[in-house]
Design a protein around this motif. Structure first.
Motif, PDB file in Angstrom:
ATOM      1  N   LYS A  38     -24.633  -9.372   2.132  1.00 37.88           N
ATOM      2  CA  LYS A  38     -25.085  -9.109   3.496  1.00 37.88           C
ATOM      3  C   LYS A  38     -24.038  -8.470   4.408  1.00 37.88           C
ATOM      4  N   THR A  39     -22.904  -8.081   3.881  1.00 34.37           N
ATOM      5  CA  THR A  39     -21.841  -7.558   4.726  1.00 34.37           C
ATOM      6  C   THR A  39     -21.902  -6.042   4.824  1.00 34.37           C
ATOM      7  N   TYR A  42     -16.797  -2.649   7.793  1.00 33.29           N
ATOM      8  CA  TYR A  42     -16.262  -2.612   9.153  1.00 33.29           C
ATOM      9  C   TYR A  42     -15.762  -1.218   9.527  1.00 33.29           C
ATOM     10  N   LEU A  98     -28.594  -2.837   4.179  1.00 34.74           N
ATOM     11  CA  LEU A  98     -27.165  -2.614   4.419  1.00 34.74           C
ATOM     12  C   LEU A  98     -26.837  -1.124   4.408  1.00 34.74           C
ATOM     13  N   THR A 102     -25.402   0.875   7.632  1.00 32.04           N
ATOM     14  CA  THR A 102     -24.144   1.605   7.503  1.00 32.04           C
ATOM     15  C   THR A 102     -24.319   3.063   7.901  1.00 32.04           C
TER      16      THR A 102
END
Length: 176
Positions: A38-39, A42, A98, A102
């Motif tokens: 789920k990331t 960054y 995701l 992104t």
């Protein structure tokens, strides 16, 4: 003689009861765990906005990884799956949102959509998960992830770019 047959009968019934009681007793199996991907990265590089719309298709997955089962290997050319641990959803289902988030963070496209999307689009992104495996064959356990991406023109279908991504990430310990 009659006493001997009666004793034999009771021993047989006792042994049968003993065996069946082991089969019928409730087994205590520990609950497994379900894991999420789920990331969102960054450090996404932001680029100038493009007027185009991109449609992101759900990733295809190599057959061996197209499951909620978590794959691992302890020896080359042999893949096993954890018995009590699994992915919360199939990896392709977790990766699609995701990838969309992104791409939205890059600000490259005016609109980033995921399928099903009935409207027109300028670009089409198709991907395939080629590897998602915990590898315990070396001294340090690693997670191996492979993805093949293809960007096509939304109108003509002409392939614009194809790229393969491969990452190997060290794991802290030998478990899911």
């Amino acid at each position: 003689m009659r006493k001997y047959i009666g004793l034999k009968k009771y021993l047989f019934i006792a042994a049968l009861f003993f065996l069946l009681s082991g089969c019928l007793s409730p087994a205590t199996v520990g609950n497994g765990s379900a894991y999420l991907i789920k990331t969102v990265p960054y450090n996404v590089s932001v680029s100038r906005k493009h007027a185009g719309t991109i449609l992101v298709m759900p990733p295809n997955t190599a057959y061996i990884y197209n499951t909620r089962d978590m794959a691992y290997t302890e020896c080359p050319y042999k893949i096993s799956y954890y018995a009590k641990n699994s992915w919360a959803e199939a990896p392709s289902e977790m990766l699609l949102p995701l990838m969309v988030k992104t791409l939205q963070k890059t600000h490259r496209y005016k609109v980033v959509m995921s399928a099903p999307y009935p409207g027109p689009y300028d670009y089409l992104l198709t991907t395939e998960i080629t590897e998602l495996l915990q590898d315990f064959t070396g001294c340090i356990p690693v997670l191996k992830f492979g993805l093949r991406a293809q960007l096509s023109d939304g109108v003509s279908g002409r392939i614009i770019a194809v790229k393969e991504f491969s990452r190997t990430v060290p794991m802290r310990k030998k478990d899911p």
